[in-house]
Design a protein around this motif. Structure first.
Motif, PDB file in Angstrom:
ATOM      1  N   ASP A  39      30.168  61.549  26.309  1.00  0.00           N
ATOM      2  CA  ASP A  39      31.486  61.444  25.680  1.00  0.00           C
ATOM      3  C   ASP A  39      32.318  60.292  26.231  1.00  0.00           C
ATOM      4  O   ASP A  39      33.517  60.212  25.970  1.00  0.00           O
ATOM      5  N   GLU A  40      31.683  59.397  26.973  1.00  0.00           N
ATOM      6  CA  GLU A  40      32.441  58.340  27.624  1.00  0.00           C
ATOM      7  C   GLU A  40      32.037  56.955  27.110  1.00  0.00           C
ATOM      8  O   GLU A  40      30.894  56.735  26.698  1.00  0.00           O
ATOM      9  N   VAL A  41      32.994  56.055  27.159  1.00  0.00           N
ATOM     10  CA  VAL A  41      32.705  54.638  26.976  1.00  0.00           C
ATOM     11  C   VAL A  41      32.363  54.065  28.342  1.00  0.00           C
ATOM     12  O   VAL A  41      33.108  54.264  29.309  1.00  0.00           O
ATOM     13  N   ILE A  42      31.233  53.392  28.416  1.00  0.00           N
ATOM     14  CA  ILE A  42      30.783  52.777  29.657  1.00  0.00           C
ATOM     15  C   ILE A  42      30.934  51.266  29.548  1.00  0.00           C
ATOM     16  O   ILE A  42      30.463  50.655  28.583  1.00  0.00           O
ATOM     17  N   LEU A  43      31.604  50.673  30.507  1.00  0.00           N
ATOM     18  CA  LEU A  43      31.607  49.228  30.665  1.00  0.00           C
ATOM     19  C   LEU A  43      30.827  48.878  31.926  1.00  0.00           C
ATOM     20  O   LEU A  43      31.068  49.456  32.981  1.00  0.00           O
ATOM     21  N   MET A  44      29.884  47.966  31.795  1.00  0.00           N
ATOM     22  CA  MET A  44      29.222  47.413  32.963  1.00  0.00           C
ATOM     23  C   MET A  44      29.888  46.074  33.226  1.00  0.00           C
ATOM     24  O   MET A  44      29.631  45.069  32.554  1.00  0.00           O
ATOM     25  N   LEU A  45      30.794  46.063  34.187  1.00  0.00           N
ATOM     26  CA  LEU A  45      31.633  44.902  34.444  1.00  0.00           C
ATOM     27  C   LEU A  45      30.903  43.842  35.254  1.00  0.00           C
ATOM     28  O   LEU A  45      30.167  44.160  36.192  1.00  0.00           O
ATOM     29  N   ARG A  46      31.137  42.609  34.901  1.00  0.00           N
ATOM     30  CA  ARG A  46      30.770  41.517  35.790  1.00  0.00           C
ATOM     31  C   ARG A  46      31.959  41.262  36.709  1.00  0.00           C
ATOM     32  O   ARG A  46      33.058  40.942  36.253  1.00  0.00           O
ATOM     33  N   VAL A  47      31.737  41.422  38.016  1.00  0.00           N
ATOM     34  CA  VAL A  47      32.796  41.226  39.005  1.00  0.00           C
ATOM     35  C   VAL A  47      32.463  39.988  39.825  1.00  0.00           C
ATOM     36  O   VAL A  47      31.447  39.942  40.519  1.00  0.00           O
ATOM     37  N   ALA A  48      33.311  38.973  39.727  1.00  0.00           N
ATOM     38  CA  ALA A  48      33.121  37.731  40.482  1.00  0.00           C
ATOM     39  C   ALA A  48      34.026  37.752  41.706  1.00  0.00           C
ATOM     40  O   ALA A  48      35.229  38.017  41.600  1.00  0.00           O
ATOM     41  N   GLU A  49      33.459  37.493  42.864  1.00  0.00           N
ATOM     42  CA  GLU A  49      34.245  37.499  44.092  1.00  0.00           C
ATOM     43  C   GLU A  49      33.792  36.372  45.011  1.00  0.00           C
ATOM     44  O   GLU A  49      32.732  35.767  44.821  1.00  0.00           O
ATOM     45  N   ARG A  50      34.609  36.102  46.012  1.00  0.00           N
ATOM     46  CA  ARG A  50      34.318  35.017  46.941  1.00  0.00           C
ATOM     47  C   ARG A  50      34.951  35.322  48.293  1.00  0.00           C
ATOM     48  O   ARG A  50      35.896  36.122  48.383  1.00  0.00           O
ATOM     49  N   PRO A  51      34.475  34.673  49.344  1.00  0.00           N
ATOM     50  CA  PRO A  51      35.116  34.852  50.658  1.00  0.00           C
ATOM     51  C   PRO A  51      36.534  34.293  50.634  1.00  0.00           C
ATOM     52  O   PRO A  51      36.801  33.261  49.998  1.00  0.00           O
ATOM     53  N   ILE A  52      37.425  34.958  51.313  1.00  0.00           N
ATOM     54  CA  ILE A  52      38.796  34.455  51.451  1.00  0.00           C
ATOM     55  C   ILE A  52      38.762  33.193  52.306  1.00  0.00           C
ATOM     56  O   ILE A  52      38.174  33.171  53.388  1.00  0.00           O
ATOM     57  N   ASN A  53      39.410  32.144  51.819  1.00  0.00           N
ATOM     58  CA  ASN A  53      39.337  30.850  52.487  1.00  0.00           C
ATOM     59  C   ASN A  53      40.742  30.260  52.629  1.00  0.00           C
ATOM     60  O   ASN A  53      41.415  29.999  51.634  1.00  0.00           O
ATOM     61  N   ASP A  54      41.162  30.048  53.865  1.00  0.00           N
ATOM     62  CA  ASP A  54      42.485  29.475  54.130  1.00  0.00           C
ATOM     63  C   ASP A  54      42.425  28.002  54.517  1.00  0.00           C
ATOM     64  O   ASP A  54      43.447  27.405  54.858  1.00  0.00           O
TER      65      ASP A  54
END
Length: 356
Positions: A39-54
């Protein structure tokens, strides 16, 4: 009915998703595969991430090291020898790197708008062919199994990998089903005359262009009889590149494929192809103009602007429900009618696009 966007747009943004660890940041959640499970809508998300850089003088490029089964960070100095003109890619004299790495994460919803997102990555890069990340999943249900194709990125190129699941909890890697460089692979949801079919987009050679092809299989894993399906069209909205977006679905007239097209300025819009029901390698009709294009601020501005890019739709009661990536940053939702898409189609002469 034209295209009606949700008042809640964007329905999922980077701030809605937790990073893999405290030293990383999510910069995009987009290009989600979509399906219904129970009974659910499923999203398979593409999650883009990176190291925090100062440090403004360097780039930190993440990658998966298969030999040690861990994420690693490479430091690249901002020097004239490197090309940083594309925010997605760092081009060095030795090789190219991505500025982020993507994994896949499940989100669930009972109403199709408000989603509960898993706190941790569902599927992380896990092979040498995924060292630069896994991207842009498409989900096809065939009987009681869900087949998910995705882009596997590495120094070896862009392969198309496949996973299967029956419950969106346990996933099985089935290996690479299309060799590099190939992407935008979508599987038809049933056999046609005893064969499975897939749309795909090979990389262009010195002679070819980024266009859509179709292949067939007896087992969903070994693919052959590759045929050219649709080309880019000079002077049209899709003269730069085209590729499959949604899983093809059946309507009375044939198979309807919602595809993305970009012009030479990387302006991504949506159109449709109508394919013959019994001979899906034949194009019956095609959008002369896009039926949906970037208009809202979140579609025009973002990490990579002027992009709408769906990896799936749901069709219910002649309403097409579109979940799309916007500017490589967030997820939007829109609805349109089948009649609106039908009205956008023009019959093709001799099953080939009309050229100006």
């Amino acid at each position: 009915m034209t295209v009606i966007r949700s008042k809640q747009n964007p329905i999922i943004s980077p701030q809605d998703v937790s990073a893999s660890n405290n030293e990383w940041e999510v910069i995009g959640v987009f290009n989600a595969g979509v399906t219904k499970y129970k009974d659910e809508v499923i999203l398979m998300l593409r999650v883009a991430e990176r190291p925090i850089n100062d440090n403004p003088d360097i780039y930190l490029t993440p990658f998966y090291e298969a030999s040690s089964n861990r994420m690693t960070i490479r430091t690249i100095a901002k020097t004239p020898e490197c090309d940083f003109s594309d925010v997605r890619v760092i081009k060095t004299p030795e090789k190219n790197y991505l500025t982020s790495i993507s994994h896949l994460r499940v989100a669930r919803s009972s109403d199709g708008i408000r989603f509960k997102i898993d706190d941790k990555p569902t599927i992380l890069p896990g092979t040498m062919y995924e060292s630069y990340g896994i991207e842009d999943p498409r989900i096809t249900r065939i009987e009681d199994t869900y087949y998910m194709t995705y882009s596997a990125i590495s120094e070896y190129g862009i392969c198309t990998g496949m996973m299967t699941t029956k419950d969106f909890v346990t996933f099985y890697r089935e290996g690479n089903v299309f060799h590099p460089d190939n992407k935008d692979v979508v599987l038809f949801p049933r056999q046609v005359r005893g064969k499975y079919y897939a749309l795909h987009r090979p990389s262009c050679s010195h002679y070819g262009k980024p266009e859509m092809w179709i292949a067939e299989s007896s087992d969903l894993r070994q693919w052959g009889n590759h045929r050219h399906l649709a080309n880019v069209r000079e002077g049209y909205w899709d003269d730069g590149r085209i590729g499959a977006s949604a899983i093809p679905f059946e309507i009375e007239e044939g198979w309807l494929e919602i595809y993305h097209g970009a012009n030479k300025d990387n302006h991504y819009c949506l159109g449709a192809l109508l394919l013959d029901k019994n001979e899906p390698w034949k194009v019956i009709a095609r959008s002369e103009t896009p039926f949906m294009q970037p208009e809202e601020v979140f579609e025009v501005e973002g990490f990579f602007g002027n992009v709408i890019f769906p990896c799936g739709v749901l069709v219910e009661n002649d309403i097409v429900k579109i979940y799309y990536g916007a500017s490589d940053t967030c997820v939007g939702y829109a609805e349109t009618s089948l009649d609106h898409i039908r009205a956008n189609l023009q019959v093709q002469s001799a099953n080939r696009p009309t050229m100006r």
